[in-house]
Structures are given as C-alpha cells and as structure tokens.
Design a protein around this motif. Structure first.
Motif, mmCIF file in Angstrom:
data_model
loop_
_atom_site.group_PDB
_atom_site.id
_atom_site.type_symbol
_atom_site.label_atom_id
_atom_site.label_comp_id
_atom_site.label_asym_id
_atom_site.label_seq_id
_atom_site.Cartn_x
_atom_site.Cartn_y
_atom_site.Cartn_z
ATOM 1 N N ARG A 125 2.255 6.291 -7.346
ATOM 2 C CA ARG A 125 1.288 7.164 -8.028
ATOM 3 C C ARG A 125 1.755 8.615 -7.985
ATOM 4 O O ARG A 125 1.716 9.340 -8.986
ATOM 5 C CB ARG A 125 -0.089 7.030 -7.381
ATOM 6 C CG ARG A 125 -1.192 7.768 -8.135
ATOM 7 C CD ARG A 125 -2.540 7.529 -7.468
ATOM 8 N NE ARG A 125 -3.639 7.848 -8.348
ATOM 9 C CZ ARG A 125 -4.241 9.039 -8.405
ATOM 10 N NH1 ARG A 125 -3.819 10.018 -7.623
ATOM 11 N NH2 ARG A 125 -5.248 9.253 -9.231
ATOM 12 N N ARG A 126 2.204 9.031 -6.814
ATOM 13 C CA ARG A 126 2.696 10.397 -6.660
ATOM 14 C C ARG A 126 3.917 10.636 -7.549
ATOM 15 O O ARG A 126 4.029 11.667 -8.210
ATOM 16 C CB ARG A 126 3.047 10.647 -5.190
ATOM 17 C CG ARG A 126 3.540 12.075 -4.910
ATOM 18 C CD ARG A 126 3.673 12.324 -3.420
ATOM 19 N NE ARG A 126 4.586 11.382 -2.791
ATOM 20 C CZ ARG A 126 4.224 10.416 -1.966
ATOM 21 N NH1 ARG A 126 2.949 10.222 -1.671
ATOM 22 N NH2 ARG A 126 5.116 9.597 -1.418
ATOM 23 N N GLN A 127 4.825 9.658 -7.602
ATOM 24 C CA GLN A 127 6.042 9.798 -8.394
ATOM 25 C C GLN A 127 5.739 9.885 -9.883
ATOM 26 O O GLN A 127 6.343 10.671 -10.618
ATOM 27 C CB GLN A 127 6.973 8.612 -8.130
ATOM 28 C CG GLN A 127 8.356 8.749 -8.751
ATOM 29 C CD GLN A 127 9.126 9.910 -8.169
ATOM 30 O OE1 GLN A 127 9.222 10.058 -6.961
ATOM 31 N NE2 GLN A 127 9.662 10.763 -9.020
ATOM 32 N N VAL A 128 4.787 9.078 -10.354
ATOM 33 C CA VAL A 128 4.430 9.096 -11.778
ATOM 34 C C VAL A 128 3.864 10.446 -12.178
ATOM 35 O O VAL A 128 4.260 11.028 -13.188
ATOM 36 C CB VAL A 128 3.423 7.973 -12.093
ATOM 37 C CG1 VAL A 128 2.844 8.150 -13.503
ATOM 38 C CG2 VAL A 128 4.098 6.610 -12.001
ATOM 39 N N TYR A 129 2.946 10.975 -11.373
ATOM 40 C CA TYR A 129 2.348 12.263 -11.725
ATOM 41 C C TYR A 129 3.348 13.409 -11.601
ATOM 42 O O TYR A 129 3.284 14.382 -12.365
ATOM 43 C CB TYR A 129 1.091 12.522 -10.888
ATOM 44 C CG TYR A 129 -0.122 11.793 -11.424
ATOM 45 C CD1 TYR A 129 -0.668 12.126 -12.658
ATOM 46 C CD2 TYR A 129 -0.696 10.742 -10.720
ATOM 47 C CE1 TYR A 129 -1.762 11.448 -13.169
ATOM 48 C CE2 TYR A 129 -1.788 10.052 -11.226
ATOM 49 C CZ TYR A 129 -2.320 10.407 -12.458
ATOM 50 O OH TYR A 129 -3.393 9.738 -12.964
ATOM 51 N N LEU A 130 4.286 13.312 -10.688
ATOM 52 C CA LEU A 130 5.350 14.324 -10.623
ATOM 53 C C LEU A 130 6.185 14.295 -11.893
ATOM 54 O O LEU A 130 6.524 15.348 -12.453
ATOM 55 C CB LEU A 130 6.248 14.060 -9.411
ATOM 56 C CG LEU A 130 5.733 14.508 -8.045
ATOM 57 C CD1 LEU A 130 6.677 14.024 -6.939
ATOM 58 C CD2 LEU A 130 5.588 16.024 -7.989
ATOM 59 N N SER A 131 6.505 13.102 -12.378
ATOM 60 C CA SER A 131 7.302 12.961 -13.590
ATOM 61 C C SER A 131 6.553 13.491 -14.797
ATOM 62 O O SER A 131 7.133 14.134 -15.680
ATOM 63 C CB SER A 131 7.680 11.493 -13.820
ATOM 64 O OG SER A 131 8.524 11.033 -12.787
ATOM 65 N N ILE A 132 5.252 13.222 -14.852
ATOM 66 C CA ILE A 132 4.435 13.714 -15.961
ATOM 67 C C ILE A 132 4.438 15.235 -15.981
ATOM 68 O O ILE A 132 4.604 15.865 -17.024
ATOM 69 C CB ILE A 132 2.994 13.177 -15.848
ATOM 70 C CG1 ILE A 132 2.968 11.671 -16.136
ATOM 71 C CG2 ILE A 132 2.071 13.910 -16.818
ATOM 72 C CD1 ILE A 132 1.630 11.026 -15.829
ATOM 73 N N PHE B 10 0.829 -1.201 0.000
ATOM 74 C CA PHE B 10 0.000 0.000 0.000
ATOM 75 C C PHE B 10 0.864 1.252 0.000
ATOM 76 O O PHE B 10 0.623 2.191 -0.762
ATOM 77 C CB PHE B 10 -0.913 -0.017 1.225
ATOM 78 C CG PHE B 10 -1.673 1.270 1.428
ATOM 79 C CD1 PHE B 10 -2.676 1.630 0.562
ATOM 80 C CD2 PHE B 10 -1.368 2.117 2.485
ATOM 81 C CE1 PHE B 10 -3.378 2.811 0.738
ATOM 82 C CE2 PHE B 10 -2.063 3.290 2.672
ATOM 83 C CZ PHE B 10 -3.071 3.640 1.794
ATOM 84 N N TYR B 11 1.886 1.261 0.840
ATOM 85 C CA TYR B 11 2.777 2.421 0.917
ATOM 86 C C TYR B 11 3.457 2.683 -0.428
ATOM 87 O O TYR B 11 3.511 3.821 -0.904
ATOM 88 C CB TYR B 11 3.832 2.194 2.003
ATOM 89 C CG TYR B 11 4.896 3.269 2.037
ATOM 90 C CD1 TYR B 11 4.677 4.465 2.705
ATOM 91 C CD2 TYR B 11 6.110 3.098 1.370
ATOM 92 C CE1 TYR B 11 5.649 5.460 2.719
ATOM 93 C CE2 TYR B 11 7.075 4.083 1.373
ATOM 94 C CZ TYR B 11 6.838 5.263 2.046
ATOM 95 O OH TYR B 11 7.793 6.255 2.046
ATOM 96 N N LEU B 12 3.969 1.620 -1.057
ATOM 97 C CA LEU B 12 4.695 1.790 -2.312
ATOM 98 C C LEU B 12 3.771 2.192 -3.462
ATOM 99 O O LEU B 12 4.153 3.007 -4.306
ATOM 100 C CB LEU B 12 5.440 0.499 -2.666
ATOM 101 C CG LEU B 12 6.608 0.126 -1.742
ATOM 102 C CD1 LEU B 12 7.209 -1.214 -2.172
ATOM 103 C CD2 LEU B 12 7.683 1.211 -1.742
ATOM 104 N N LEU B 13 2.562 1.636 -3.510
ATOM 105 C CA LEU B 13 1.625 2.016 -4.566
ATOM 106 C C LEU B 13 1.248 3.494 -4.461
ATOM 107 O O LEU B 13 1.175 4.205 -5.465
ATOM 108 C CB LEU B 13 0.365 1.146 -4.488
ATOM 109 C CG LEU B 13 0.493 -0.277 -5.028
ATOM 110 C CD1 LEU B 13 -0.737 -1.098 -4.648
ATOM 111 C CD2 LEU B 13 0.693 -0.275 -6.541
ATOM 112 N N LYS B 14 1.018 3.935 -3.242
ATOM 113 C CA LYS B 14 0.680 5.346 -3.038
ATOM 114 C C LYS B 14 1.838 6.244 -3.458
ATOM 115 O O LYS B 14 1.651 7.263 -4.144
ATOM 116 C CB LYS B 14 0.323 5.585 -1.566
ATOM 117 C CG LYS B 14 -0.144 7.000 -1.269
ATOM 118 C CD LYS B 14 -0.551 7.130 0.190
ATOM 119 C CE LYS B 14 -1.025 8.548 0.486
ATOM 120 N NZ LYS B 14 -1.406 8.699 1.920
ATOM 121 N N ALA B 15 3.051 5.858 -3.061
ATOM 122 C CA ALA B 15 4.239 6.639 -3.419
ATOM 123 C C ALA B 15 4.482 6.599 -4.918
ATOM 124 O O ALA B 15 4.906 7.593 -5.518
ATOM 125 C CB ALA B 15 5.453 6.106 -2.660
#
Length: 208
Positions: A79-86, A72-77
């Motif tokens: 998602r945040r990382q992908v949108y930051l990269s986008i 759960f922790y890694l999936l949440k992190a």
C-alpha cells in the motif's frame, strides 16, 4: 500457510536463502497484485511496485523484524509503495482517480463484480450501480476483510485508521448495499456471495 512454517520461511529469507525468497515472492505475488490493482487500475504500475517492494526487502532483509506475519507485512508495504509511486507520477495521473481521501468514487472494482453467466444484464447493471455508491475506502476495507481475511485491527494499521473507523467503514458499506439491493430482490446471501466470489479471474492475467 502454517504459522511455524511461515516463521521458518521468513528466517531463511533473512539469512539470505534465495529459495525462501522465491517462495515468498511466488506465494504472495497474486495477492499483492490484486490488492494493488484495487487501489490503482494500472497493471504496469502495480507490477513495478511489486518488483520494487521485493528488491527493497531483499536488500534490507537483515534489518527487518524477525517475527512478522508475512501477508500482513507485505500488504502494508505494498500500500505504501503504490501511493509513493502515484505521488511520484503526479501530475501525470488524474488526481481524482487516486484521491486517498476516497471522496471520489472510482469505477467499480473488479473484486466486487459478480461474474455469473446466468445473471441478466439489467441485474448486473443494478449491482454495479450499488457498488459504485461505495467510497474507495469502503471498498478497500471490504477487500482486506473478506478477500485477504485480515482482522479489523490489521486493516486499521494498513489503512492508518482507528479500529473503530474500520468497523464503521464496513458497517456503512454493507448497510448501503443492503438498502440498495434488497428492494431489487437481491437476497442478502447473494450479496455476501457477490463480495466473497472468487475474484482472481476478474483481473488481467499476470506473468511471474
């Protein structure tokens, strides 16, 4: 992974145990890759996000919470990382392809493709058209529920929604599929199997 083993693994990782860190990486890489690829169909970007994520959690390991559900922790992190990269890549990427409001429908996600050799080409096309009617947000919610087996509350936290909104997303998505596929003689168990179908082989091969 057993909860007690998971807790022990996380404690070892926070203490600087490189073997524990490697175990976490190898255990969850494919899950993170598949989830990230669902959000943005860019293999290299997703891999870069995973690498960045693990570098960051290693550097900040002593400051992380000690009692976490690792997946759960890694999936949440992630998602945040992908949108930051986008956002960092804008305007070099298409805004419609990554609209987080999910009003624009992307091409069908691989995890929702029914890969069955015996299925006729026309039947596959009907199935894909039905899935394409779902919003990205609906497909993401279904992925987290059926593929990653998260609770509605966990999905709500990851997607920054209210739990009731997650229930509504999934209810609407399944209702849309039911309405579109039942008249085409798709039995409902077939639709459920389609969503739960082993999706790992649908993604590009990934090397660790």
């Amino acid at each position: 992974m057993d909860t007690s083993n998971e807790h022990e693994l996380w404690q070892q990782f926070q203490a600087g145990d490189e073997k524990a860190f490697s175990t976490i990486y190898s255990t969850y890489f494919s899950i993170l890759y598949q989830y990230g690829y669902h959000i943005v169909q860019d293999e290299e970007l997703v891999k870069d996000c995973i690498q960045t994520l693990f570098i960051e959690i290693w550097r900040s390991r002593r400051n992380l919470a000690t009692d976490v559900a690792i997946k759960f922790y890694l999936l949440k992190a992630m998602r945040r990382q992908v949108y930051l990269s986008i956002r960092r890549q804008a305007p070099f990427v298409s805004a419609t392809a990554f609209d987080e409001t999910n009003q624009v429908t992307q091409s069908v996600s691989y995890e929702f493709e029914l890969i069955v050799q015996e299925t006729a080409q026309q039947r596959q096309a009907q199935l894909q058209r039905a899935i394409n009617q779902l919003t990205n947000r609906q497909k993401e919610a279904i992925t987290l529920l059926y593929i990653n087996e998260l609770t509605h509350a966990e999905i709500a936290e990851i997607m920054t929604l209210k739990t009731r909104s997650v229930y509504n997303l999934i209810h609407e998505a399944m209702g849309n599929l039911r309405r579109q596929l039942t008249p085409l003689n798709f039995t409902w168990p077939m639709v459920v199997l389609f969503i739960l179908f082993d999706h790992v082989n649908s993604y590009p091969s990934v090397g660790l």
